[in-house]
Write a protein that holds these residues in place. Structure first.
Motif, PDB file in Angstrom:
ATOM      1  N   CYS A 106       0.740  -1.160  -0.218  1.00  0.00           N
ATOM      2  CA  CYS A 106       0.012  -0.012  -0.057  1.00  0.00           C
ATOM      3  C   CYS A 106       0.823   1.119  -0.062  1.00  0.00           C
ATOM      4  O   CYS A 106       0.595   2.196  -0.802  1.00  0.00           O
ATOM      5  N   ARG A 132      -1.607   3.483  -2.580  1.00  0.00           N
ATOM      6  CA  ARG A 132      -3.054   3.276  -2.282  1.00  0.00           C
ATOM      7  C   ARG A 132      -3.473   4.018  -1.324  1.00  0.00           C
ATOM      8  O   ARG A 132      -3.052   4.014  -0.059  1.00  0.00           O
ATOM      9  N   LYS A 133      -4.795   4.430  -1.595  1.00  0.00           N
ATOM     10  CA  LYS A 133      -5.527   5.152  -0.692  1.00  0.00           C
ATOM     11  C   LYS A 133      -6.823   4.562  -0.459  1.00  0.00           C
ATOM     12  O   LYS A 133      -7.442   4.036  -1.252  1.00  0.00           O
ATOM     13  N   LEU A 134      -7.213   4.564   0.824  1.00  0.00           N
ATOM     14  CA  LEU A 134      -8.669   4.008   0.891  1.00  0.00           C
ATOM     15  C   LEU A 134      -9.522   5.150   1.217  1.00  0.00           C
ATOM     16  O   LEU A 134      -9.452   6.068   1.807  1.00  0.00           O
TER      17      LEU A 134
END
Length: 69
Positions: A59, A64-66
């Motif tokens: 991540c 990567r971002k949530l």
């Protein structure tokens, strides 16, 4: 070069880079999350903690971002 070395007389010293590599933390995870990573880790032949670390590192590397709504 000798075919076999006697390492029993070597002086042990701590790895000077170990603290820079990992830091122990405590986090609360859902039972379903732990069971998922334990199952996946067993298939891969590694510990679930290492698998979680690898996933989080991926991540970080990929950015990567949530999105939480």
């Amino acid at each position: 070069m000798e075919s076999e070395y006697n390492l029993s007389k070597m002086k042990r010293r701590p790895n000077p880079f170990a603290k820079q590599l990992k830091k122990q933390v405590t986090i609360s995870l859902g039972i379903d999350v732990i069971e998922y990573f334990e199952m996946m880790a067993q298939e891969q032949g590694i510990s679930y903690q290492e698998l979680i670390n690898l996933y989080l590192q991926d991540c970080v590397t990929s950015g990567r971002k949530l999105s939480v709504n």
